[in-house]
Design a protein around this motif. Structure first.
Motif, PDB file in Angstrom:
ATOM      1  N   ILE A 212       0.841  -1.206   0.000  1.00  0.00           N
ATOM      2  CA  ILE A 212       0.000   0.000   0.000  1.00  0.00           C
ATOM      3  C   ILE A 212       0.871   1.249   0.000  1.00  0.00           C
ATOM      4  O   ILE A 212       0.609   2.213  -0.729  1.00  0.00           O
ATOM      5  N   ALA A 213       1.933   1.229   0.813  1.00  0.00           N
ATOM      6  CA  ALA A 213       2.815   2.402   0.889  1.00  0.00           C
ATOM      7  C   ALA A 213       3.477   2.684  -0.454  1.00  0.00           C
ATOM      8  O   ALA A 213       3.587   3.842  -0.874  1.00  0.00           O
ATOM      9  N   TYR A 214       3.893   1.640  -1.142  1.00  0.00           N
ATOM     10  CA  TYR A 214       4.562   1.828  -2.429  1.00  0.00           C
ATOM     11  C   TYR A 214       3.594   2.359  -3.490  1.00  0.00           C
ATOM     12  O   TYR A 214       3.882   3.357  -4.171  1.00  0.00           O
ATOM     13  N   MET A 260       4.568   1.531 -11.547  1.00  0.00           N
ATOM     14  CA  MET A 260       4.509   2.597 -12.543  1.00  0.00           C
ATOM     15  C   MET A 260       3.070   2.934 -12.888  1.00  0.00           C
ATOM     16  O   MET A 260       2.703   4.113 -13.026  1.00  0.00           O
ATOM     17  N   LEU A 261       2.237   1.897 -13.018  1.00  0.00           N
ATOM     18  CA  LEU A 261       0.830   2.132 -13.327  1.00  0.00           C
ATOM     19  C   LEU A 261       0.145   2.885 -12.179  1.00  0.00           C
ATOM     20  O   LEU A 261      -0.742   3.712 -12.418  1.00  0.00           O
ATOM     21  N   SER A 262       0.573   2.623 -10.948  1.00  0.00           N
ATOM     22  CA  SER A 262       0.030   3.374  -9.804  1.00  0.00           C
ATOM     23  C   SER A 262       0.406   4.847  -9.920  1.00  0.00           C
ATOM     24  O   SER A 262      -0.376   5.735  -9.562  1.00  0.00           O
ATOM     25  N   GLY A 263       1.616   5.106 -10.411  1.00  0.00           N
ATOM     26  CA  GLY A 263       2.006   6.502 -10.618  1.00  0.00           C
ATOM     27  C   GLY A 263       1.131   7.187 -11.651  1.00  0.00           C
ATOM     28  O   GLY A 263       0.753   8.348 -11.496  1.00  0.00           O
ATOM     29  N   PHE A 264       0.764   6.455 -12.685  1.00  0.00           N
ATOM     30  CA  PHE A 264      -0.101   7.044 -13.715  1.00  0.00           C
ATOM     31  C   PHE A 264      -1.488   7.362 -13.159  1.00  0.00           C
ATOM     32  O   PHE A 264      -2.179   8.247 -13.685  1.00  0.00           O
ATOM     33  N   VAL A 301      -8.879   6.595  -8.708  1.00  0.00           N
ATOM     34  CA  VAL A 301      -8.918   5.996  -7.364  1.00  0.00           C
ATOM     35  C   VAL A 301      -9.197   4.500  -7.454  1.00  0.00           C
ATOM     36  O   VAL A 301      -8.566   3.678  -6.773  1.00  0.00           O
ATOM     37  N   LEU A 302     -10.158   4.137  -8.312  1.00  0.00           N
ATOM     38  CA  LEU A 302     -10.493   2.707  -8.474  1.00  0.00           C
ATOM     39  C   LEU A 302      -9.294   1.932  -9.009  1.00  0.00           C
ATOM     40  O   LEU A 302      -8.968   0.843  -8.525  1.00  0.00           O
ATOM     41  N   MET A 303      -8.603   2.500 -10.005  1.00  0.00           N
ATOM     42  CA  MET A 303      -7.438   1.821 -10.581  1.00  0.00           C
ATOM     43  C   MET A 303      -6.314   1.677  -9.564  1.00  0.00           C
ATOM     44  O   MET A 303      -5.605   0.674  -9.537  1.00  0.00           O
ATOM     45  N   LEU A 304      -6.167   2.669  -8.695  1.00  0.00           N
ATOM     46  CA  LEU A 304      -5.125   2.594  -7.671  1.00  0.00           C
ATOM     47  C   LEU A 304      -5.415   1.450  -6.691  1.00  0.00           C
ATOM     48  O   LEU A 304      -4.512   0.680  -6.327  1.00  0.00           O
ATOM     49  N   LEU A 305      -6.678   1.321  -6.287  1.00  0.00           N
ATOM     50  CA  LEU A 305      -7.044   0.223  -5.388  1.00  0.00           C
ATOM     51  C   LEU A 305      -6.821  -1.135  -6.070  1.00  0.00           C
ATOM     52  O   LEU A 305      -6.310  -2.081  -5.453  1.00  0.00           O
ATOM     53  N   ILE A 306      -7.202  -1.226  -7.329  1.00  0.00           N
ATOM     54  CA  ILE A 306      -7.004  -2.477  -8.079  1.00  0.00           C
ATOM     55  C   ILE A 306      -5.519  -2.796  -8.209  1.00  0.00           C
ATOM     56  O   ILE A 306      -5.097  -3.960  -8.080  1.00  0.00           O
ATOM     57  N   LEU A 310      -3.685  -6.192  -7.131  1.00  0.00           N
ATOM     58  CA  LEU A 310      -2.923  -6.966  -8.122  1.00  0.00           C
ATOM     59  C   LEU A 310      -1.487  -7.196  -7.666  1.00  0.00           C
ATOM     60  O   LEU A 310      -0.948  -8.293  -7.802  1.00  0.00           O
ATOM     61  N   MET A 311      -0.860  -6.152  -7.119  1.00  0.00           N
ATOM     62  CA  MET A 311       0.524  -6.325  -6.667  1.00  0.00           C
ATOM     63  C   MET A 311       0.595  -7.313  -5.515  1.00  0.00           C
ATOM     64  O   MET A 311       1.495  -8.172  -5.463  1.00  0.00           O
ATOM     65  N   TYR A 312      -0.349  -7.224  -4.597  1.00  0.00           N
ATOM     66  CA  TYR A 312      -0.334  -8.120  -3.439  1.00  0.00           C
ATOM     67  C   TYR A 312      -0.545  -9.577  -3.868  1.00  0.00           C
ATOM     68  O   TYR A 312       0.040 -10.501  -3.307  1.00  0.00           O
ATOM     69  N   VAL A 313      -1.393  -9.771  -4.892  1.00  0.00           N
ATOM     70  CA  VAL A 313      -1.722 -11.133  -5.325  1.00  0.00           C
ATOM     71  C   VAL A 313      -0.676 -11.697  -6.292  1.00  0.00           C
ATOM     72  O   VAL A 313      -0.285 -12.867  -6.195  1.00  0.00           O
ATOM     73  N   LEU A 314      -0.193 -10.866  -7.225  1.00  0.00           N
ATOM     74  CA  LEU A 314       0.641 -11.361  -8.316  1.00  0.00           C
ATOM     75  C   LEU A 314       2.142 -11.301  -8.060  1.00  0.00           C
ATOM     76  O   LEU A 314       2.906 -12.087  -8.632  1.00  0.00           O
ATOM     77  N   ALA A 315       2.589 -10.393  -7.210  1.00  0.00           N
ATOM     78  CA  ALA A 315       4.033 -10.168  -7.074  1.00  0.00           C
ATOM     79  C   ALA A 315       4.732 -11.178  -6.179  1.00  0.00           C
ATOM     80  O   ALA A 315       5.960 -11.263  -6.180  1.00  0.00           O
ATOM     81  N   PHE A 316       3.977 -11.985  -5.414  1.00  0.00           N
ATOM     82  CA  PHE A 316       4.618 -12.857  -4.422  1.00  0.00           C
ATOM     83  C   PHE A 316       4.288 -14.327  -4.654  1.00  0.00           C
ATOM     84  O   PHE A 316       4.351 -15.139  -3.740  1.00  0.00           O
ATOM     85  N   ARG A 317       3.911 -14.690  -5.872  1.00  0.00           N
ATOM     86  CA  ARG A 317       3.592 -16.098  -6.160  1.00  0.00           C
ATOM     87  C   ARG A 317       4.869 -16.933  -6.278  1.00  0.00           C
ATOM     88  O   ARG A 317       5.897 -16.447  -6.704  1.00  0.00           O
TER      89      ARG A 317
END
Length: 317
Positions: A212-214, A260-264, A301-306, A310-317
């Motif tokens: 979330i912080a990132y 990067m997408l969160s930055g956008f 805002v919706l895209m940021l939450l998504i 996505l990062m929480y689910v996909l980045a640590f598999r």
């Protein structure tokens, strides 16, 4: 060797013409402000290298004062009316797009050709600036073609350009200003400081908290900087690499792409991203200057939450 000086010369001459035309526009009550603004901007292109850091600094302050004190207005260039444009659109049809379509063709051809073009063993055009030089030449050729094809006065490209720049106003300078600000921040070490502060207030033992912080940091810092590319190295060095990737083993490709997408998402929310949010509103002559941002805010805002999910689910598999 032909390089950026040619591009700066063409840009400087164009803005100098805007300044002269603005000074002669008696229909604009703020014509002297417009003339001074575009004249100073032209000076930065034509003689910026000779002004030095202090001179360029004063020039930027003068531009900010002119814009901040409301000295800019929308001129009334001698151009076609809306009815005349509608009639021309009916008459010329798809030919209207020819000058615009010519630009990418010339840029593509010029980029490859200039890199291979040599004279006495030396490059005619600086290979590193081949694309920019090609773009400048393409814009010039397209303007001449449009003027000849549609049988408009020779001054028409400059008058139309001045009309558009007056509508955009000071926001046209924001990309250059933000790029300069990013360089100043980098030299001052602001990025490292922000990263340290973020680390101090983030519960570093929680994977969800650092994700979330990132993501949130990327969006907020982009709102502050107006540019996700400026926020990315700061937030990735401060949180992404040491915590999300280093401590919790996140996939670098997934983390950086979603970061990067969160930055956008932040780009959609900030007036500092003028080329995305303020310039379209000015060109469309919207009554609300921030109408584009308001329309984009729910999606951002919706895209940021998504992105966080996505990062929480996909980045640590």
């Amino acid at each position: 060797m032909i390089g950026l000086p040619l591009v700066y010369l063409l840009a400087g001459l164009m803005f100098a013409a805007f300044a002269v035309m603005s000074a002669g526009d008696k229909a604009n009550p703020k014509r002297w402000g417009n003339a001074a603004f575009w004249g100073l901007f032209a000076l930065s292109f034509l003689a910026g290298d000779h002004l030095g850091d202090l001179g360029n600094g004063f020039l930027v302050v003068a531009l900010a004062l002119l814009a901040g004190t409301g000295r800019l207005g929308v001129g009334q260039p001698a151009t076609t009316t809306g009815e005349e444009r509608a009639e021309m659109a009916q008459r010329f049809g798809l030919k209207l797009f020819l000058p615009a379509l010519l630009i990418p063709v010339i840029v593509l051809a010029g980029t490859f050709a200039f890199k291979a073009l040599t004279w006495n063993g030396r490059h005619v055009v600086d290979p590193k600036q081949a694309t920019l030089v090609s773009l400048a030449i393409a814009a010039l050729v397209a303007a001449i073609l449009a003027q000849r094809l549609f049988r408009q006065p020779a001054s028409a490209p400059l008058q139309e350009g001045r009309r558009l720049m007056d509508l955009v106003g000071w926001a046209a300078l924001l990309p250059q200003m933000l790029a300069a600000l990013g360089a100043v921040f980098a030299l001052a070490g602001v990025g490292q400081t922000i990263g340290d502060i973020t680390l101090a207030i983030t519960p570093v033992d929680s994977r969800l908290a650092v994700v979330i912080a990132y993501c949130l940091g990327m969006a907020i810092f982009t709102v502050m900087m107006g540019n996700a590319f400026a926020a990315f190295p700061v937030m990735t060095a401060g949180i992404g690499l040491p915590l999300v990737i280093g401590r919790f083993g996140g996939d670098p490709a997934v983390v950086c792409a979603i970061g990067m997408l969160s930055g956008f998402c932040g780009t959609l929310l900030t007036p500092l991203a003028a080329n995305f949010n303020l310039v379209p509103a000015a060109l469309l002559q919207l009554k609300n200057r921030y109408g584009v941002i308001r329309a984009q805010a729910p999606t951002a805002v919706l895209m940021l939450l998504i992105n966080m999910v996505l990062m929480y689910v996909l980045a640590f598999r």
